[in-house]
Write an enzyme that holds these catalytic residues in place. Structure first.
Site, PDB file in Angstrom:
ATOM      1  N   HIS A 210      21.009   5.417 -10.578  1.00 57.47           N
ATOM      2  CA  HIS A 210      21.734   4.970  -9.384  1.00 57.47           C
ATOM      3  C   HIS A 210      20.833   4.398  -8.292  1.00 57.47           C
ATOM      4  O   HIS A 210      21.318   3.931  -7.277  1.00 57.47           O
ATOM      5  CB  HIS A 210      22.551   6.127  -8.807  1.00 57.47           C
ATOM      6  CG  HIS A 210      21.691   7.184  -8.163  1.00 57.47           C
ATOM      7  ND1 HIS A 210      21.068   8.153  -8.891  1.00 57.47           N
ATOM      8  CD2 HIS A 210      21.337   7.389  -6.884  1.00 57.47           C
ATOM      9  CE1 HIS A 210      20.367   8.927  -8.071  1.00 57.47           C
ATOM     10  NE2 HIS A 210      20.512   8.478  -6.852  1.00 57.47           N
TER      11      HIS A 210
HETATM   12  C1  UD1 Z   1      22.966   8.788  -2.013  1.00 60.84           C
HETATM   13  C2  UD1 Z   1      21.551   9.081  -1.503  1.00 60.84           C
HETATM   14  C3  UD1 Z   1      20.608   9.244  -2.689  1.00 60.84           C
HETATM   15  C4  UD1 Z   1      21.129  10.267  -3.678  1.00 60.84           C
HETATM   16  C5  UD1 Z   1      22.525   9.828  -4.112  1.00 60.84           C
HETATM   17  C6  UD1 Z   1      23.125  10.782  -5.115  1.00 60.84           C
HETATM   18  C7  UD1 Z   1      20.975   8.049   0.653  1.00 60.84           C
HETATM   19  C8  UD1 Z   1      20.153   7.013   1.297  1.00 60.84           C
HETATM   20  N1  UD1 Z   1      21.052   8.004  -0.682  1.00 60.84           N
HETATM   21  O1  UD1 Z   1      22.942   7.518  -2.634  1.00 60.84           O
HETATM   22  O2  UD1 Z   1      19.361   9.688  -2.209  1.00 60.84           O
HETATM   23  O3  UD1 Z   1      20.269  10.354  -4.769  1.00 60.84           O
HETATM   24  O4  UD1 Z   1      23.353   9.787  -2.934  1.00 60.84           O
HETATM   25  O5  UD1 Z   1      24.328  10.319  -5.609  1.00 60.84           O
HETATM   26  O6  UD1 Z   1      21.537   8.875   1.325  1.00 60.84           O
HETATM   27  N2  UD1 Z   1      30.441   5.720  -3.548  1.00 60.84           N
HETATM   28  C9  UD1 Z   1      31.661   5.993  -4.096  1.00 60.84           C
HETATM   29  N3  UD1 Z   1      32.137   7.259  -3.995  1.00 60.84           N
HETATM   30  C10 UD1 Z   1      31.465   8.244  -3.370  1.00 60.84           C
HETATM   31  C11 UD1 Z   1      30.216   7.957  -2.798  1.00 60.84           C
HETATM   32  C12 UD1 Z   1      29.711   6.696  -2.903  1.00 60.84           C
HETATM   33  O7  UD1 Z   1      32.310   5.112  -4.663  1.00 60.84           O
HETATM   34  O8  UD1 Z   1      31.956   9.388  -3.318  1.00 60.84           O
HETATM   35  C13 UD1 Z   1      29.879   4.356  -3.661  1.00 60.84           C
HETATM   36  C14 UD1 Z   1      30.312   3.464  -2.546  1.00 60.84           C
HETATM   37  O9  UD1 Z   1      30.464   2.183  -3.047  1.00 60.84           O
HETATM   38  C15 UD1 Z   1      29.137   3.509  -1.598  1.00 60.84           C
HETATM   39  C16 UD1 Z   1      27.982   3.619  -2.557  1.00 60.84           C
HETATM   40  O10 UD1 Z   1      28.485   4.431  -3.630  1.00 60.84           O
HETATM   41  O11 UD1 Z   1      29.041   2.384  -0.779  1.00 60.84           O
HETATM   42  C17 UD1 Z   1      26.734   4.217  -1.995  1.00 60.84           C
HETATM   43  O12 UD1 Z   1      26.932   5.531  -1.510  1.00 60.84           O
HETATM   44  P1  UD1 Z   1      25.862   6.161  -0.485  1.00 60.84           P
HETATM   45  O13 UD1 Z   1      26.270   7.521  -0.096  1.00 60.84           O
HETATM   46  O14 UD1 Z   1      25.567   5.202   0.602  1.00 60.84           O
HETATM   47  O15 UD1 Z   1      24.531   6.250  -1.338  1.00 60.84           O
HETATM   48  P2  UD1 Z   1      24.263   6.662  -2.836  1.00 60.84           P
HETATM   49  O16 UD1 Z   1      23.896   5.459  -3.559  1.00 60.84           O
HETATM   50  O17 UD1 Z   1      25.335   7.511  -3.410  1.00 60.84           O
END
Ligand code: UD1
Length: 398
Positions: A210
């Site tokens: 991811h």
């Molecule tokens: C975040 C953490 C990362 C961790 C990861 C575990 C930061 C900078 N990154 O990354 O260190 O390893 O979580 O998963 O905080 N999304 C969904 N559903 C959800 C959550 C996210 O669809 O429940 C999608 C959305 O499109 C969102 C994207 O994932 O925009 C990114 O989510 P975000 O929380 O910003 O960061 P992660 O990539 O999940």
């Protein structure tokens, strides 16, 4: 403990936070802390959040900030805005943050500016790669924290190099491993069904991916998928996909690297019963994200794991499963130095080579790092009790 209760606000936000906070909340309960659990809502899908609360038996968050997705600045800023009033109203003796996600930094910064002591669990880890958002979150959270709880000795060296006073650093072990040890037996009994077949009855590998450096970079993503497709000619690979990774794979049209879930079935003769058993055929299978127990079950039964996650490098080390890390660096060097982890980046040849070595019998096996023994949370709470009862907390003002 007698006298006034220690009031703590514990912060969670994203998937890897939940298994780190679980054992700490449990120990705080035993020590009679007054706890408030704040969920920032950084992760919000059922399978990325609520499922973990149910499985780990975590208390329901008292407050959910429902911040959701957005750019880094938006997410961090929005959490800060929403959490400030809670800190002011509740006046805790401590805000405790874990890991390195945006929620970690946002809450540490807000608390610190209000003069509330901050504890950082999993402090001092460094990849020395500032293109990772998590590295920036780690460095800044550590500058702000008053109590830095570390999981491995490299963290102490990093923190001292950055000028953090030794008396703020506590080597306690790894609370994510506390959770693994607690749930391993229960998880081991859970079947992992794909097309009604329990894949745990056969040999398979696991993939998770991811990180932006792999997912947002088309070349790296293709290299990794090509390598995995090649490896999967010998062993099926199960890939519980992060929602963002799957979105990107679909967007750039790479679904052809995956086997069709409905058609990938073989049969094998069971020599004892002389009966054909269905098996998953070779190929890479993208499935929905799994909950904690199902994923742990999948991982414990696997022959090999490919990942760019930090926590999984640690968990495979404890489980002694070969871990092929799809990154050029790691902030968890102990997993390479004494654990089962090797770094291969997004280099197709290296990925295939290391996988072949492992699957052909020369797997890298390792030892369990110091204090990864299931008692890290106990050590943390012991330190907090002694520190917070000896240092009175300042009055808060906006
Ligand atoms: C975040 C953490 C990362 C961790 C990861 C575990 C930061 C900078 N990154 O990354 O260190 O390893 O979580 O998963 O905080 N999304 C969904 N559903 C959800 C959550 C996210 O669809 O429940 C999608 C959305 O499109 C969102 C994207 O994932 O925009 C990114 O989510 P975000 O929380 O910003 O960061 P992660 O990539 O999940």
């Amino acid at each position: 403990m007698s006298g006034k209760k220690i009031k703590v606000i514990n912060i969670v936000g994203a998937r890897p936070n939940f298994m780190k906070i679980g054992p700490i909340a449990e120990e705080m309960e035993k020590a009679n802390f007054e706890q408030i659990l704040v969920h920032t809502g950084q992760h919000y899908d059922y399978k990325m959040s609520k499922l973990f609360f149910n499985e780990l038996g975590l208390p329901r968050p008292h407050i959910n900030l429902s911040v959701g997705s957005g750019s880094h600045a938006m997410q961090t800023g929005e959490i800060m805005k929403r959490v400030e009033d809670i800190f002011l109203d509740e006046k805790p003796s401590l805000v405790l943050v874990v890991g390195d996600v945006n929620s970690t930094l946002a809450c540490a910064l807000t608390a610190s500016k209000l003069g509330i002591p901050v504890a950082h669990v999993e402090a001092g880890l460094r990849s020395f790669d500032r293109s990772m958002p998590e590295e920036i979150n780690r460095v800044l959270t550590d500058v702000l924290a008053d109590y830095l709880f570390i999981t491995e000795d490299s963290a102490a060296v990093n923190l001292e190099r950055e000028g953090i006073k030794q008396e703020k650093i506590f080597f306690v072990g790894n609370t994510m491993i506390d959770t693994l040890i607690k749930f391993k037996k229960k998880a081991g009994k859970i079947p992992v069904l794909i097309n009604g077949i329990d894949v745990k009855k056969q040999s398979y590998g696991v993939l998770t991916m991811h990180r932006p450096c792999n997912v947002e970079n088309e070349r790296n993503l293709k290299n990794i998928l090509k390598a995995l497709k090649e490896i999967s000619m010998n062993i099926p690979i199960i890939f519980p996909a992060h929602p963002r990774t799957l979105k990107q794979i679909k967007r750039i049209g790479l679904m052809n690297y995956f086997s069709d879930i409905k058609s990938g079935i073989n049969s094998r003769i069971n020599p004892i019963r002389k009966k054909a058993l269905p098996e998953l055929s070779n190929g890479v299978y993208a499935i929905e994200p799994l909950g904690y127990l199902e994923f742990l079950s999948l991982m414990t039964g696997s022959k090999i794991v490919f990942t760019d996650s930090g926590g999984i490098q640690e968990e495979t080390t404890v489980l002694n499963i070969p871990c092929i890390t799809l990154r050029d660096n790691t902030e968890r060097p102990v997993t390479v130095r004494i654990g089962s982890n090797v770094l291969v980046g997004a280099d197709r040849e290296k990925i295939v080579h290391e996988a072949e070595k492992s699957l052909n019998g020369s797997k890298k096996s390792g030892k369990i790092p110091q204090f990864w023994d299931g008692n890290a949370a106990k050590r943390i709470v012991k330190v907090l009790v002694s520190q917070l009862t000896s240092h009175p907390v300042a009055q808060l003002s906006r």
